[in-house]
Write a protein that holds these residues in place. Structure first.
Motif, mmCIF file in Angstrom:
data_model
loop_
_atom_site.group_PDB
_atom_site.id
_atom_site.type_symbol
_atom_site.label_atom_id
_atom_site.label_comp_id
_atom_site.label_asym_id
_atom_site.label_seq_id
_atom_site.Cartn_x
_atom_site.Cartn_y
_atom_site.Cartn_z
ATOM 1 N N GLU A 38 2.176 5.576 -4.600
ATOM 2 C CA GLU A 38 2.533 4.654 -5.684
ATOM 3 C C GLU A 38 3.663 3.717 -5.274
ATOM 4 O O GLU A 38 4.402 3.231 -6.115
ATOM 5 C CB GLU A 38 2.929 5.452 -6.927
ATOM 6 C CG GLU A 38 1.771 6.236 -7.530
ATOM 7 C CD GLU A 38 2.188 7.083 -8.722
ATOM 8 O OE1 GLU A 38 1.925 6.665 -9.864
ATOM 9 O OE2 GLU A 38 2.772 8.154 -8.502
ATOM 10 N N ASN A 39 3.740 3.454 -3.985
ATOM 11 C CA ASN A 39 4.798 2.613 -3.438
ATOM 12 C C ASN A 39 4.267 1.189 -3.247
ATOM 13 O O ASN A 39 3.438 0.932 -2.372
ATOM 14 C CB ASN A 39 5.275 3.196 -2.104
ATOM 15 C CG ASN A 39 6.507 2.505 -1.570
ATOM 16 O OD1 ASN A 39 6.613 1.288 -1.593
ATOM 17 N ND2 ASN A 39 7.457 3.291 -1.075
ATOM 18 N N ALA A 40 4.730 0.272 -4.092
ATOM 19 C CA ALA A 40 4.250 -1.112 -4.018
ATOM 20 C C ALA A 40 4.606 -1.757 -2.690
ATOM 21 O O ALA A 40 3.848 -2.592 -2.177
ATOM 22 C CB ALA A 40 4.826 -1.914 -5.181
ATOM 23 N N ASP A 41 5.746 -1.374 -2.107
ATOM 24 C CA ASP A 41 6.134 -1.936 -0.810
ATOM 25 C C ASP A 41 5.131 -1.537 0.271
ATOM 26 O O ASP A 41 4.847 -2.315 1.188
ATOM 27 C CB ASP A 41 7.531 -1.457 -0.416
ATOM 28 C CG ASP A 41 8.623 -2.094 -1.267
ATOM 29 O OD1 ASP A 41 8.375 -3.175 -1.834
ATOM 30 O OD2 ASP A 41 9.716 -1.500 -1.377
ATOM 31 N N PHE A 42 4.599 -0.317 0.174
ATOM 32 C CA PHE A 42 3.596 0.128 1.139
ATOM 33 C C PHE A 42 2.306 -0.667 0.973
ATOM 34 O O PHE A 42 1.697 -1.111 1.959
ATOM 35 C CB PHE A 42 3.343 1.624 0.971
ATOM 36 C CG PHE A 42 2.326 2.185 1.931
ATOM 37 C CD1 PHE A 42 2.459 1.985 3.289
ATOM 38 C CD2 PHE A 42 1.246 2.921 1.476
ATOM 39 C CE1 PHE A 42 1.530 2.499 4.187
ATOM 40 C CE2 PHE A 42 0.315 3.438 2.349
ATOM 41 C CZ PHE A 42 0.450 3.232 3.712
ATOM 42 N N ALA A 43 1.880 -0.855 -0.269
ATOM 43 C CA ALA A 43 0.672 -1.653 -0.515
ATOM 44 C C ALA A 43 0.857 -3.071 0.014
ATOM 45 O O ALA A 43 -0.062 -3.652 0.618
ATOM 46 C CB ALA A 43 0.362 -1.670 -2.006
ATOM 47 N N ARG A 44 2.069 -3.641 -0.187
ATOM 48 C CA ARG A 44 2.353 -4.990 0.320
ATOM 49 C C ARG A 44 2.326 -5.021 1.846
ATOM 50 O O ARG A 44 1.834 -5.982 2.454
ATOM 51 C CB ARG A 44 3.717 -5.467 -0.193
ATOM 52 C CG ARG A 44 3.640 -6.293 -1.460
ATOM 53 C CD ARG A 44 4.972 -6.924 -1.788
ATOM 54 N NE ARG A 44 5.949 -5.926 -2.187
ATOM 55 C CZ ARG A 44 6.080 -5.469 -3.421
ATOM 56 N NH1 ARG A 44 5.302 -5.929 -4.387
ATOM 57 N NH2 ARG A 44 6.986 -4.550 -3.716
ATOM 58 N N ALA A 45 2.860 -3.979 2.474
ATOM 59 C CA ALA A 45 2.875 -3.921 3.937
ATOM 60 C C ALA A 45 1.450 -3.861 4.488
ATOM 61 O O ALA A 45 1.146 -4.477 5.515
ATOM 62 C CB ALA A 45 3.668 -2.705 4.404
#
Length: 480
Positions: free
Chosen positions: A86-93
């Motif tokens: 649920e980490n948006a930064d991971f999805a963005r990466a």
């Protein structure tokens, strides 16, 4: 060349996802830290990439996971649950690296991960919600806002971390005199756990049921639900037992809450699989709580009563397929119960049993039994991860049949070495209130006698303990 998909997780959920990947004729790539070098998810995958010594920090390291995907040639990443799911930064990466993230877009994760923003989106869509606040101001101003809210709506009230999840960052305040201390501690805990000290308030719904709805949506906005789940039996705000469909709801109530979940998902612009969670009070009213932007631990019960493979569907949607299932295709049948077999001591506040070796492991089987696990005989449980060993999901056409099958399965389940939740579950399923479906989120608090049990209550487990003792003394015994 086969499409490669990396699984950014470990343990039973990694194995569950790997199997779905392989069924789709794709190649599964596992990642692991040093404490997990003997984990069976590595052997189940087509290849594995070591990402560091850990513990935990490398599973949480976005750069290392992205690098592992690039090194292996993976076109997509499935995050499972926990860690980076649920980490948006991971999805963005992933998006930035040109890797498909098997889940919703980063902006949706951002919006729904912020509980205050999520409440605003739901309020605008007309989704019923418990009275609550925006983010409280810092310092004494925020404390004063909390005091005023408590006086307006009455106690108890819930103090929650805005960026919270997984049952963490939640405090129940029973009276105003406790508010000051809890307010300061909640901010500190939120900052430590989520890197964000924002908190907000909600009026507490006393002794509610925790009801959730599995939803699936494609990129064109087609959205369906797979019925309800009752996840009310919890310890420390974390689920122990999950049941589908939710118990003691009328067909009309089931339909109303399920359609509200679909409406909530559409309001959020949701894509892929997710879960809309509600509190359901004794008057039959339900209130939006949150949307979990990932695969849930308890997805198995929804799969059992619908026959729909949620993980397979997730992957196909992420790879560009449209949703091929219409709402009228979803047929709910029977009852399913998932019990989390954890290496924990329920008598000692569910203290984890990490570091212990499983001397004997014998699992149940037969009609209606599903096991999602990674435990095996001789496995030493790492001390640094979640205590879950295996999820046992049982299906029956009637509730009574399901409970009977649970009893048989638990009696036949042998895990010798660590203490587990098995004997506690045996007590639980024999409880008249459980059998009648009379449970809410306060169930364990109001049924403390369930913790009064014999550790090795079945003859099978007594025999297993004896075998383990002989084995540890150098004997030549084995599990039948």
């Amino acid at each position: 060349m086969k499409t490669k998909i990396l699984v950014a997780n470990r343990g039973e959920i990694a194995i569950r996802i790997i199997r779905a990947i392989q069924e789709l004729n794709c190649e599964a790539v596992a990642v692991y830290e040093t404490p997990d070098r003997d984990s069976s998810h590595i052997r189940t995958a087509d290849e594995a990439v070591w990402i560091g010594h850990g513990p935990r920090c490398d599973y949480l390291n976005i750069d290392k996971v992205i690098a592992a995907a690039q090194k292996s040639g993976a076109a997509a990443i499935h995050p499972g649950y926990g860690f980076l799911a649920e980490n948006a930064d991971f999805a963005r990466a992933c998006e930035k690296a040109g890797i498909i993230f098997i889940g919703p877009p980063s902006d949706v994760i951002d919006n729904l991960g912020n509980k205050v923003t999520a409440r605003r989106i739901m309020a605008e869509a007309g989704i019923p919600m418990v009275p609550g606040t925006q983010n409280l101001k810092a310092g004494n101003e925020g404390l004063q806002e909390a005091v005023e809210f408590g006086r307006k709506y009455g106690y108890p009230i819930m103090l929650k971390a805005t960026a919270g999840g997984g049952g963490r960052g939640i405090r129940k305040i029973e009276q105003e005199k406790d508010l000051k201390d809890h307010y300061a501690m909640a901010r500190a805990e939120a900052n430590a756990a989520f890197g964000d000290d924002s908190v907000y308030l909600e009026k507490a719904v006393v002794r509610p049921k925790h009801i959730e709805v599995q939803i699936i949506a494609d990129k064109k906005g087609s959205t369906i639900h797979l019925g309800t789940r009752d996840c009310s039996i919890q310890r420390r705000n974390q689920k122990l037992v999950e049941i589908a469909p939710a118990f003691q709801l009328t067909p009309e109530q089931q339909e109303a809450i399920s359609q509200t979940a679909v409406k909530a998902a559409k309001a959020a612009g949701y894509f892929n699989a997710g879960t809309v969670e509600f509190l359901y009070d004794s008057d039959g009213k339900f209130y939006f709580m949150e949307i979990n932007t990932r695969l849930q631990v308890e997805h198995t019960v929804s799969e059992m009563i619908t026959g729909i493979d949620i993980v397979r569907t997730q992957i196909k949607l992420a790879l560009g397929k449209d949703l091929s299932i219409r709402q009228e295709d979803v047929q709910l049948r029977g009852h399913a119960v998932e019990m989390r077999i954890n290496a924990e001591d329920p008598k000692n506040n569910f203290m984890p049993e990490g570091g212990k070796t499983v001397h004997v492991y014998r699992s149940p089987g037969g009609y209606g039994i599903r096991l999602d696990g990674f435990c095996y005989q001789g496995f030493t449980i790492p001390q640094v991860y979640d205590s879950l060993l295996v999820k046992m999901t049982v299906f029956g056409w009637s509730w009574n049949e399901t409970v009977d099958r649970l009893r048989r399965s638990l009696n036949n389940f042998v895990i010798s070495g660590p203490k587990t939740t098995i004997p506690f579950y045996l007590n639980l399923i024999n409880d008249p209130d459980f059998q009648a479906g009379k449970f809410d989120t306060s169930f364990l608090e109001t049924h403390e006698y369930l913790f009064d049990y014999e550790e090795d209550s079945s003859e099978v487990n007594k025999l297993a303990k004896l075998i383990a003792e002989i084995h540890c003394k150098g004997g030549n015994a084995y599990a039948a």
